[in-house]
Design an enzyme around this catalytic site. Structure first.
Site, mmCIF file in Angstrom:
data_model
loop_
_atom_site.group_PDB
_atom_site.id
_atom_site.type_symbol
_atom_site.label_atom_id
_atom_site.label_comp_id
_atom_site.label_asym_id
_atom_site.label_seq_id
_atom_site.Cartn_x
_atom_site.Cartn_y
_atom_site.Cartn_z
ATOM 1 N N PRO A 2 0.823 -1.206 0.000
ATOM 2 C CG PRO A 2 -0.852 -1.600 1.556
ATOM 3 C CD PRO A 2 0.478 -2.120 1.089
ATOM 4 C CD GLU A 3 2.629 2.923 -4.555
ATOM 5 O OE1 GLU A 3 2.555 4.084 -4.997
ATOM 6 O OE2 GLU A 3 2.926 1.948 -5.277
ATOM 7 C CE LYS A 58 5.263 4.090 0.177
ATOM 8 N NZ LYS A 58 6.106 3.110 -0.543
ATOM 9 C CG HIS A 100 -3.957 -14.871 7.509
ATOM 10 N ND1 HIS A 100 -2.786 -15.535 7.817
ATOM 11 C CD2 HIS A 100 -4.525 -15.549 6.481
ATOM 12 C CE1 HIS A 100 -2.656 -16.574 6.995
ATOM 13 N NE2 HIS A 100 -3.692 -16.606 6.185
ATOM 14 N NE ARG A 123 2.062 -11.238 0.063
ATOM 15 C CZ ARG A 123 2.454 -10.762 -1.102
ATOM 16 N NH1 ARG A 123 3.586 -10.091 -1.194
ATOM 17 N NH2 ARG A 123 1.717 -10.933 -2.180
ATOM 18 C CE LYS A 166 19.962 12.346 -4.705
ATOM 19 N NZ LYS A 166 20.337 13.649 -4.168
ATOM 20 N NE ARG A 281 10.698 -1.276 -4.937
ATOM 21 C CZ ARG A 281 10.346 -0.340 -4.070
ATOM 22 N NH1 ARG A 281 9.702 0.739 -4.488
ATOM 23 N NH2 ARG A 281 10.625 -0.460 -2.792
#
Length: 291
Positions: A2-3, A58, A100, A123, A166, A281
């Site tokens: 989740p973001e 988050k 869970h 998880r 960067k 990713r």
């Protein structure tokens, strides 16, 4: 994982019920998640009030009476939901999932109603910590976080300063939580597509003092804001385990322009969307539109 939009959606869903509610009982169904639960966690919570429910990046922040805060992270598959004796979510009827339920906190609202606040995590990669409220933003998990996309200071100018020297990719820099807090893989892909910027492009290329670089940085900042705002309005994105506190799903995934669309036509030019791996990713982008 989740973001920011998903966590903010959870916060909004819980807020009206938990604010000023008293904790009347706590049930721990295991000793740990990613980390062990705080020592004597149940005993330390019972009798306290939840004064306010906040969020940073988050992380959910349950601000309690007696100057402590529960810092909660959903990990990869965590979810909070609310139930009472009259309300049962579709989720709660699925015994395979209910096994869970690792943390159950009964709360009594101002009008005397009792609700079960339940944390479920298949998880077990989420966690809860108990932190002194006055030291909360000095905590190692929070003290190095960058600006959030919807904050006042977030702008193209802010990004340009962050991108100076960067050499890594735009994607990599935008996922750095010390630069942009709360932004994750899905929404970076979507914002870069809207900005016509390749995820592989060097971040430093937007840091120059040219008008062109400034325009690119301004566009990127605005598109990040737009994507996050639209995702929050849509209740976030439900891909695997994420759901709202009532068991329903977010629907921003139906508005994805590139994420998860490998091989499908770009909505702008018709070129097939490409998927590549960056630091393990998946990145989705259009090689024609994004440079």
């Amino acid at each position: 994982m989740p973001e920011l939009p998903e966590v903010e959606t959870v916060r909004r869903g819980l807020e009206s019920v938990v604010t000023d509610a008293k904790i009347v009982s706590v049930q721990l169904n295991r000793r740990d998640l990613r980390f062990p639960f705080p020592e004597a966690f149940s005993e330390r919570l019972i009798g306290r009030k939840i004064l306010e429910l906040g969020r940073r990046a988050k992380y959910l922040l349950f601000h309690l009476s007696q100057d402590e805060t529960i810092l909660s992270h959903l990990g990869m598959s965590g979810s909070w939901r609310i139930e009472n004796d009259l309300l049962r979510t579709a989720f709660s009827m699925t015994s395979k999932l209910v096994k869970h339920d690792h943390f159950i906190m009964d709360i009594q609202t101002r009008n005397g109603d009792v609700y079960h606040l339940i944390y479920n995590d298949v998880r077990r990669f989420g966690f809860m910590l108990l932190v002194d409220t006055d030291k909360l933003y000095k905590h190692p998990l929070l003290n190095k976080l960058g600006l959030e996309p919807m904050s006042h200071g977030f702008s193209g100018r802010y990004l340009q300063k962050a991108f100076v020297n960067k050499k890594v990719s735009l994607k990599g820099v935008l996922l750095d939580q010390s630069i942009v807090a709360g932004l994750g893989n899905i929404y970076v892909c979507e914002a870069l597509w809207r900005s016509r910027l390749s995820p592989q492009r060097g971040a430093f290329t937007l840091a120059s003092k040219t008008v062109y670089a400034r325009e690119l940085a301004n566009s990127l900042a605005q598109n990040i804001r737009n994507v996050i705002s639209e995702a929050i309005l849509s209740g976030g994105s439900s891909l695997r385990d994420y759901m709202h506190v009532d068991g329903s799903l977010g629907y921003f995934q139906h508005a994805f322009s590139v994420y998860g669309r490998e091989g499908k036509e770009c909505l702008q030019c018709g070129t097939p969307i490409i998927r590549i791996l960056q630091s393990g990713r998946s990145s989705f982008y259009c090689s024609q539109c994004q440079k």
